[in-house]
Design an enzyme around this catalytic site. Sequence first.
Site, PDB file in Angstrom:
ATOM      1  N   CYS A 133       0.829  -1.216   0.000  1.00  0.00           N
ATOM      2  CA  CYS A 133       0.000   0.000   0.000  1.00  0.00           C
ATOM      3  C   CYS A 133       0.858   1.259   0.000  1.00  0.00           C
ATOM      4  CB  CYS A 133      -0.930  -0.021   1.213  1.00  0.00           C
ATOM      5  SG  CYS A 133      -1.938   1.461   1.340  1.00  0.00           S
ATOM      6  N   CYS A 136      -0.395   4.116   2.208  1.00  0.00           N
ATOM      7  CA  CYS A 136      -0.140   3.932   3.645  1.00  0.00           C
ATOM      8  C   CYS A 136       1.324   4.182   3.991  1.00  0.00           C
ATOM      9  CB  CYS A 136      -0.448   2.495   4.088  1.00  0.00           C
ATOM     10  SG  CYS A 136      -1.865   1.745   3.320  1.00  0.00           S
ATOM     11  N   ASP A 137       2.233   3.683   3.178  1.00  0.00           N
ATOM     12  CA  ASP A 137       3.625   3.587   3.616  1.00  0.00           C
ATOM     13  C   ASP A 137       4.623   4.448   2.844  1.00  0.00           C
ATOM     14  OD1 ASP A 137       2.800   1.724   5.501  1.00  0.00           O
ATOM     15  OD2 ASP A 137       3.017   0.045   4.114  1.00  0.00           O
TER      16      ASP A 137
END
Length: 309
Positions: A133, A136-137
């Site tokens: 993701c 997200c990261d």
Amino acid sequence: MSTRNVIIIGSGCAGNTAAIYTARAGLNPLVVIGHEPGGQLSITTEVENFPGFPEGIQGPQLVENMKQQAIRFGAEYIAGRVEEADLSKRPFRIKVEEEWHESRTLIVASGASARWLNLPNEQKLIGHGVSSCATCDGFFYKGKKIMVIGGGDSAMEEANFLTRFGEEVTIVHRREEFRASKIMLDRCRANPKIKWLTSTVVEDVLDVEKGYVTAAKLRNVKTGETWTQDVDGFFLAIGHIPNTKPFKGQLELDEDGYIISHGGARTNIPGVFHAGDVEDRIYRQAITASGAGCKAAIEAERFLEAEGH
Ligand code: NAP
């Protein structure tokens, strides 16, 4: 076997939020935890974009907080995955760990699991450089070397997004031709930070001993050449698989297995509602999944109320 008011399938953000809402409505929901307890958040590290946590929060902690919040209002959780479902008549029936459960309504929040390459070290480095993701990261790889695996729209979107952070982003794709749409591909081709490795597959990701990603072992499928390339962030974008197998032939699914929404949180079967990534192939965020869980809970509550329960 007593008939429940609501059974929620899945314990990610969507399922837990549906559990909080239905529990507070006094419906005493049963949550089937599923094969990935806590869903996608349980395999991320820090979550910085969930509103309400200005300092960020660890993904597993966030999802555990949601679960505890639901339990506080009377939600019950059982381990196991749904092996079979009978939605042909009401009450609906689902089989978990050899045991059948009955419910007047169902909220399907079973998510979509990221597809992995199944490399020897991949799973050991999830959250330590291996991610599925970018949203997200990506932020954690400022000024770093990033690799994105895949040749579809997700790979292009993620690679482009990741150039905001990384010093360079290399797209690794197993063929010469790309499945991605022309516009997304062209956008990446025009981005000077993006490098390309086509006809290339990943053999493994290193370094488990250090506890984080340092490099990827690659192989050119045409020449057979193998080499190791330094990398800090290793992002997989090779698709997701919605967890809808037990509902095939009952719930209306699209060609990839995602639930087709009939408006709001409704499926084609009255009394069965969807929430989160099992239906959403676009946003796939913790906050959107939570929002969808809330919607499904409110719809289930109104459905039961209309029937006098
Ligand atoms: P996808 O279109 O199925 O592409 C998956 C990619 O991963 C393909 O290039 C595939 O290679 C590669 N792949 C799969 N398994 C692999 C393996 N074991 N090893 C190496 N490579 C592997 O998936 P997606 O990109 O996630 O897109 C899913 C859907 O969402 C698509 O309909 C897409 O258009 C849509 N989407 C749209 C947008 C947008 O418009 N903004 C953004 C993201 C996704 P091959 O090509 O060789 O099979």
